[in-house]
Write a protein that holds these residues in place. Structure first.
Motif, PDB file in Angstrom:
ATOM      1  N   PRO A   1       3.901  12.216  -0.276  1.00  0.00           N
ATOM      2  CA  PRO A   1       3.048  11.069   0.099  1.00  0.00           C
ATOM      3  C   PRO A   1       2.081  10.638  -0.996  1.00  0.00           C
ATOM      4  O   PRO A   1       1.723   9.468  -1.065  1.00  0.00           O
ATOM      5  N   TYR A   2       1.631  11.557  -1.849  1.00  0.00           N
ATOM      6  CA  TYR A   2       0.735  11.164  -2.933  1.00  0.00           C
ATOM      7  C   TYR A   2       1.430  10.195  -3.881  1.00  0.00           C
ATOM      8  O   TYR A   2       0.807   9.281  -4.402  1.00  0.00           O
ATOM      9  N   ALA A   3       2.717  10.380  -4.079  1.00  0.00           N
ATOM     10  CA  ALA A   3       3.461   9.508  -4.989  1.00  0.00           C
ATOM     11  C   ALA A   3       3.774   8.161  -4.352  1.00  0.00           C
ATOM     12  O   ALA A   3       3.756   7.131  -5.021  1.00  0.00           O
ATOM     13  N   THR A   4       4.051   8.165  -3.077  1.00  0.00           N
ATOM     14  CA  THR A   4       4.487   6.927  -2.431  1.00  0.00           C
ATOM     15  C   THR A   4       3.352   6.115  -1.824  1.00  0.00           C
ATOM     16  O   THR A   4       3.509   4.923  -1.613  1.00  0.00           O
ATOM     17  N   SER A   5       2.216   6.739  -1.549  1.00  0.00           N
ATOM     18  CA  SER A   5       1.150   6.001  -0.879  1.00  0.00           C
ATOM     19  C   SER A   5       0.522   4.948  -1.782  1.00  0.00           C
ATOM     20  O   SER A   5       0.088   3.893  -1.292  1.00  0.00           O
ATOM     21  N   SER A   6       0.476   5.181  -3.080  1.00  0.00           N
ATOM     22  CA  SER A   6      -0.070   4.155  -3.976  1.00  0.00           C
ATOM     23  C   SER A   6       0.811   2.913  -4.002  1.00  0.00           C
ATOM     24  O   SER A   6       0.307   1.785  -3.989  1.00  0.00           O
ATOM     25  N   LEU A   7       2.106   3.114  -4.029  1.00  0.00           N
ATOM     26  CA  LEU A   7       3.027   1.973  -3.986  1.00  0.00           C
ATOM     27  C   LEU A   7       2.929   1.246  -2.648  1.00  0.00           C
ATOM     28  O   LEU A   7       2.901   0.010  -2.599  1.00  0.00           O
ATOM     29  N   ALA A   8       2.851   2.006  -1.561  1.00  0.00           N
ATOM     30  CA  ALA A   8       2.727   1.386  -0.236  1.00  0.00           C
ATOM     31  C   ALA A   8       1.412   0.615  -0.122  1.00  0.00           C
ATOM     32  O   ALA A   8       1.377  -0.474   0.462  1.00  0.00           O
ATOM     33  N   THR A   9       0.349   1.165  -0.693  1.00  0.00           N
ATOM     34  CA  THR A   9      -0.942   0.465  -0.690  1.00  0.00           C
ATOM     35  C   THR A   9      -0.849  -0.831  -1.483  1.00  0.00           C
ATOM     36  O   THR A   9      -1.359  -1.873  -1.056  1.00  0.00           O
ATOM     37  N   LEU A  10      -0.203  -0.779  -2.621  1.00  0.00           N
ATOM     38  CA  LEU A  10      -0.031  -1.967  -3.449  1.00  0.00           C
ATOM     39  C   LEU A  10       0.686  -3.066  -2.681  1.00  0.00           C
ATOM     40  O   LEU A  10       0.245  -4.222  -2.652  1.00  0.00           O
ATOM     41  N   VAL A  11       1.782  -2.719  -2.029  1.00  0.00           N
ATOM     42  CA  VAL A  11       2.573  -3.707  -1.286  1.00  0.00           C
ATOM     43  C   VAL A  11       1.789  -4.243  -0.087  1.00  0.00           C
ATOM     44  O   VAL A  11       1.744  -5.454   0.166  1.00  0.00           O
ATOM     45  N   LEU A  12       1.124  -3.354   0.647  1.00  0.00           N
ATOM     46  CA  LEU A  12       0.386  -3.764   1.842  1.00  0.00           C
ATOM     47  C   LEU A  12      -0.783  -4.673   1.502  1.00  0.00           C
ATOM     48  O   LEU A  12      -0.958  -5.735   2.110  1.00  0.00           O
ATOM     49  N   VAL A  13      -1.579  -4.289   0.525  1.00  0.00           N
ATOM     50  CA  VAL A  13      -2.761  -5.076   0.183  1.00  0.00           C
ATOM     51  C   VAL A  13      -2.351  -6.412  -0.445  1.00  0.00           C
ATOM     52  O   VAL A  13      -2.980  -7.446  -0.191  1.00  0.00           O
ATOM     53  N   GLN A  14      -1.290  -6.431  -1.213  1.00  0.00           N
ATOM     54  CA  GLN A  14      -0.830  -7.702  -1.787  1.00  0.00           C
ATOM     55  C   GLN A  14      -0.353  -8.640  -0.685  1.00  0.00           C
ATOM     56  O   GLN A  14      -0.645  -9.833  -0.710  1.00  0.00           O
ATOM     57  N   ALA A  15       0.357  -8.107   0.287  1.00  0.00           N
ATOM     58  CA  ALA A  15       0.829  -8.947   1.387  1.00  0.00           C
ATOM     59  C   ALA A  15      -0.338  -9.453   2.232  1.00  0.00           C
ATOM     60  O   ALA A  15      -0.312 -10.581   2.722  1.00  0.00           O
ATOM     61  N   ALA A  16      -1.369  -8.624   2.381  1.00  0.00           N
ATOM     62  CA  ALA A  16      -2.506  -9.017   3.214  1.00  0.00           C
ATOM     63  C   ALA A  16      -3.436  -9.989   2.495  1.00  0.00           C
ATOM     64  O   ALA A  16      -3.970 -10.907   3.107  1.00  0.00           O
ATOM     65  N   SER A  17      -3.625  -9.779   1.191  1.00  0.00           N
ATOM     66  CA  SER A  17      -4.604 -10.592   0.471  1.00  0.00           C
ATOM     67  C   SER A  17      -3.977 -11.698  -0.372  1.00  0.00           C
ATOM     68  O   SER A  17      -4.654 -12.665  -0.720  1.00  0.00           O
ATOM     69  N   GLY A  18      -2.733 -11.524  -0.752  1.00  0.00           N
ATOM     70  CA  GLY A  18      -2.078 -12.490  -1.621  1.00  0.00           C
ATOM     71  C   GLY A  18      -2.428 -12.312  -3.087  1.00  0.00           C
ATOM     72  O   GLY A  18      -2.002 -13.091  -3.923  1.00  0.00           O
TER      73      GLY A  18
END
Length: 102
Positions: free
Chosen positions: A24-41
């Protein structure tokens, strides 16, 4: 010291469990990147959020290791897993507040 002797100390299940625990340490940063980009644009804001998460993980790991040596791996591992789950849940909840329905 042979590698075979390493398997006798913690048990053979330690290595695959250690890999899965760190995944999860490796994948959570990528998931955060995708989620925040989708939410904020904004890719810049998403990158800052992912970087902040990575830095927090990097700074928190030695502290968690020290606490695990003092108080036991099971207790500290359970508490850090719960804290990480709560932080990720808060991130998901924050990404859905204040957005117009699409």
């Amino acid at each position: 010291m042979a590698y075979r002797s390493l398997l006798r100390v913690p048990g053979a299940a330690f290595f695959p469990l250690g890999f899965l625990a760190r995944l999860p340490y490796a994948t959570s940063s990528l998931a955060t990147l995708v989620l925040v980009q989708a939410a904020s644009g904004s890719y810049a804001f998403a990158g800052l959020a992912a970087a902040a998460q990575g830095i927090a993980n990097a700074l928190g790991a030695p502290i968690a290791g020290t606490l695990a040596d003092r108080h036991g791996h099971r207790l500290v591992g359970t508490l850090t897993a719960l804290a990480n789950a709560a932080a990720l849940t808060a991130l998901v909840a924050a990404s859905h507040t204040g957005r117009a329905a699409r």
